[in-house]
Design a protein around this motif. Sequence first.
Motif, PDB file in Angstrom:
ATOM      1  N   LYS A 226      27.430  37.697  39.196  1.00 50.02           N
ATOM      2  CA  LYS A 226      28.384  38.669  39.755  1.00 50.02           C
ATOM      3  C   LYS A 226      28.344  38.552  41.274  1.00 50.02           C
ATOM      4  O   LYS A 226      27.287  38.727  41.891  1.00 50.02           O
ATOM      5  CB  LYS A 226      28.008  40.088  39.349  1.00 50.02           C
ATOM      6  CG  LYS A 226      28.469  40.464  37.964  1.00 50.02           C
ATOM      7  CD  LYS A 226      28.377  41.975  37.814  1.00 50.02           C
ATOM      8  CE  LYS A 226      28.872  42.435  36.458  1.00 50.02           C
ATOM      9  NZ  LYS A 226      28.732  43.896  36.311  1.00 50.02           N
TER      10      LYS A 226
ATOM     11  N   ALA B 188      34.098  37.866  42.104  1.00 47.89           N
ATOM     12  CA  ALA B 188      34.286  36.826  41.099  1.00 47.89           C
ATOM     13  C   ALA B 188      33.018  36.708  40.260  1.00 47.89           C
ATOM     14  O   ALA B 188      31.934  37.046  40.721  1.00 47.89           O
ATOM     15  CB  ALA B 188      34.559  35.488  41.774  1.00 47.89           C
ATOM     16  N   PHE B 189      33.179  36.241  39.031  1.00 44.48           N
ATOM     17  CA  PHE B 189      32.033  35.781  38.279  1.00 44.48           C
ATOM     18  C   PHE B 189      31.805  34.328  38.694  1.00 44.48           C
ATOM     19  O   PHE B 189      32.679  33.486  38.479  1.00 44.48           O
ATOM     20  CB  PHE B 189      32.298  35.864  36.769  1.00 44.48           C
ATOM     21  CG  PHE B 189      32.306  37.267  36.243  1.00 44.48           C
ATOM     22  CD1 PHE B 189      31.113  37.899  35.919  1.00 44.48           C
ATOM     23  CD2 PHE B 189      33.495  37.966  36.091  1.00 44.48           C
ATOM     24  CE1 PHE B 189      31.120  39.205  35.431  1.00 44.48           C
ATOM     25  CE2 PHE B 189      33.501  39.263  35.606  1.00 44.48           C
ATOM     26  CZ  PHE B 189      32.307  39.885  35.281  1.00 44.48           C
TER      27      PHE B 189
ATOM     28  N   ARG C  46      30.929  37.666  31.078  1.00 49.73           N
ATOM     29  CA  ARG C  46      31.976  38.315  31.862  1.00 49.73           C
ATOM     30  C   ARG C  46      32.135  39.797  31.544  1.00 49.73           C
ATOM     31  O   ARG C  46      33.190  40.380  31.768  1.00 49.73           O
ATOM     32  CB  ARG C  46      33.299  37.574  31.700  1.00 49.73           C
ATOM     33  CG  ARG C  46      33.226  36.144  32.261  1.00 49.73           C
ATOM     34  CD  ARG C  46      34.528  35.404  32.094  1.00 49.73           C
ATOM     35  NE  ARG C  46      35.527  35.895  33.014  1.00 49.73           N
ATOM     36  CZ  ARG C  46      35.724  35.414  34.235  1.00 49.73           C
ATOM     37  NH1 ARG C  46      35.004  34.421  34.671  1.00 49.73           N
ATOM     38  NH2 ARG C  46      36.646  35.923  35.007  1.00 49.73           N
ATOM     39  N   GLU C  47      31.078  40.392  31.036  1.00 50.35           N
ATOM     40  CA  GLU C  47      31.063  41.825  30.782  1.00 50.35           C
ATOM     41  C   GLU C  47      32.180  42.274  29.851  1.00 50.35           C
ATOM     42  O   GLU C  47      32.941  43.188  30.145  1.00 50.35           O
ATOM     43  CB  GLU C  47      31.106  42.609  32.113  1.00 50.35           C
ATOM     44  CG  GLU C  47      30.630  44.035  31.934  1.00 50.35           C
ATOM     45  CD  GLU C  47      30.256  44.709  33.247  1.00 50.35           C
ATOM     46  OE1 GLU C  47      29.713  44.053  34.132  1.00 50.35           O
ATOM     47  OE2 GLU C  47      30.511  45.908  33.358  1.00 50.35           O
TER      48      GLU C  47
ATOM     49  N   LYS D 227      35.054  50.681  38.236  1.00 48.74           N
ATOM     50  CA  LYS D 227      35.529  49.551  37.434  1.00 48.74           C
ATOM     51  C   LYS D 227      35.365  49.791  35.946  1.00 48.74           C
ATOM     52  O   LYS D 227      36.041  49.171  35.143  1.00 48.74           O
ATOM     53  CB  LYS D 227      34.746  48.280  37.783  1.00 48.74           C
ATOM     54  CG  LYS D 227      35.112  47.654  39.107  1.00 48.74           C
ATOM     55  CD  LYS D 227      34.661  46.211  39.188  1.00 48.74           C
ATOM     56  CE  LYS D 227      33.162  46.080  39.145  1.00 48.74           C
ATOM     57  NZ  LYS D 227      32.464  46.737  40.251  1.00 48.74           N
ATOM     58  N   LYS D 228      34.424  50.669  35.573  1.00 45.54           N
ATOM     59  CA  LYS D 228      34.195  50.900  34.150  1.00 45.54           C
ATOM     60  C   LYS D 228      35.265  51.795  33.529  1.00 45.54           C
ATOM     61  O   LYS D 228      35.220  52.072  32.329  1.00 45.54           O
ATOM     62  CB  LYS D 228      32.801  51.502  33.917  1.00 45.54           C
ATOM     63  CG  LYS D 228      31.709  50.473  33.655  1.00 45.54           C
ATOM     64  CD  LYS D 228      31.252  49.722  34.895  1.00 45.54           C
ATOM     65  CE  LYS D 228      30.423  50.611  35.794  1.00 45.54           C
ATOM     66  NZ  LYS D 228      30.021  49.907  37.049  1.00 45.54           N
TER      67      LYS D 228
END
Lengths: 360, 360
Positions: free
Chosen positions: A141, A155-156, A234-235, A322-323
Amino acid sequence: MHTLHVELGERSYPIYIGRDLLQDAGLLNNHVPGSQVVLVSNETVAPLYMDRLRAALGERSLVTEIILADGEQYKNLDVLAEIFDRVMGDRHSRNTTMVALGGGVVGDITGFAAACYQRGVNFIQVPTTLLAQVDSSVGGKTAVNHPLGKNMIGAFYQPRAVLIDINTLHSLPPREYAAGLAEVIKYGLIRDEPFYRWLQQQMPRLLSRDEAVLAEAIERSCACKAEVVAADEREGGLRAILNLGHTFGHAIETAQGYGNWLHGEAVATGMLIALKLSAQRGWVEAGEVAALRELLLSAGLPVAPPEDMSAAQFIDLMGRDKKVIDGRLRLVLLRAMGEACVVDDVSEEELLALLEPLAS
Amino acid sequence: MHTLHVELGERSYPIYIGRDLLQDAGLLNNHVPGSQVVLVSNETVAPLYMDRLRAALGERSLVTEIILADGEQYKNLDVLAEIFDRVMGDRHSRNTTMVALGGGVVGDITGFAAACYQRGVNFIQVPTTLLAQVDSSVGGKTAVNHPLGKNMIGAFYQPRAVLIDINTLHSLPPREYAAGLAEVIKYGLIRDEPFYRWLQQQMPRLLSRDEAVLAEAIERSCACKAEVVAADEREGGLRAILNLGHTFGHAIETAQGYGNWLHGEAVATGMLIALKLSAQRGWVEAGEVAALRELLLSAGLPVAPPEDMSAAQFIDLMGRDKKVIDGRLRLVLLRAMGEACVVDDVSEEELLALLEPLAS
């Protein structure tokens, strides 16, 4: 030296954990393919360790050293643009390698710069804070902050290697060391109850920076993170559990302005709030909340949000997290000690009941 | 309507080519999973087409329209930051979809914003210029420019879908239309000699924007690009051939300041220079250089660099190009008509011999 592997197919990479890795030329150069290098550090870390890293790299056709100001408030698009100006000005090609030497801020912004420069160049993490070693340097991350939210632009992007030199921790100020311990404790809480119980016992030795105990704590933390990241790069699902305490914590960081509360401090308080909510739901015993509070206090971490933060401000800021997906807040709670889960059914009333008594 | 597929495993996506696709609600909504949408366009394209797209999207909980200034000079980090400010200010979640409605500039900057916002959100390309339809919207290259070089900051980030509505070409100014034809011609030169010969014959009908010929030209161009991208997504090898004329062209664009020469115009001149160098090496007949010059002229494209550009300036600017690896300039040349190759053995003397006669 111990070596862990983050298993991500063609993006797999090693994490080396040991002493004196900074000056281990062989280790470093195995992962620097070209003749060009960009070393990014900050004004605190560079005077301590940059020379060793520079010496280990040996002769190179082009080495650019970039020294950033120290602090979370500099992890932004403006500083990112300054990095690009330097790297472009020195004409680094897409075969260059960017090396992040420092804590989470240096790693996050350097990693994001490496992800974007010419659409992606080689990247190596050399984390020098406990928090970066057990958390931000592993998993790919990268990001900068936006004034309205932390890590919102990023970005990842996986490094080629992570070099964890535990010697660097001896120079770490106590407050930052404690902030790193918050993330170590997190791994026990979300996924490994035996590790959590071990931490409860070993905290005095951890606080004295006993190298054997420290190496063990870092390795178990990195192994936990590596497993979770390998399962969900990527979560899309599981990885979200790594955010225990982070949604509350990000709200604190945003409200206070970046850099006033350390990330680990905000996460510590956030984890305690999350555990309270878990206890409020009857998933863990109330005694565990008191025990975590005691553990955090013994580590020198804050256990209450800033006095001037209202419950309404928490809820507003968490709504930008973001969640949040399609308007629903997602929170990481504990279904049991050592067993995290993600819920999206926390009502505003439940949050108010939780947060109002804290905002005294 | 024709559908092509870019085959990239889990990142595969369709390219739809046809008439009136902008108002095809079913097609669009198949690729917009959430209730939040960010529409990005520019001040030229938005008044013509934004309403249709907006109507096709139907009822949504949150739609943010962002209208950029029109021109390559606005494809920079500052404008990118403005996009983030809007999207953050409206609290878009990571489940939002960003839609690029416009030419290559809108597509590149919107795609890069989508790649970075919360580390990646859904992205759809609706290209409205010929150049964007046959080139920049397909393949996942996104970027902004740096003052010292074009497309130097970006990401490989694939869209979920590309919608090519050929009706939009009727509103395209002749100069921009011609710029798109340069990239169409490129596909013939690098990979498909029969297509190149067909283009030499069909140029008058293409210039009159005959829909059948146009649809054919777009489809063959996209098919060529999709094949090359599927074989080499991140430009490790084959994909580099798509850059025929681009290294010379980028030097022209950088020297003139972005926006004075259109990208396709610079590429046209760059391709002619690359063909001259190929002929200089004896790989193609000198007559082909004259024939390409004639084809480009008939399309209304420039065939000589700006008069005030010296050979030395070309060489200096080309040294900053992304195609430079460890100090060696890599150039795309033609081994034969319809057969590109990448060389890294072009000496400064060879370049001077090529460029000095052009800079009169």
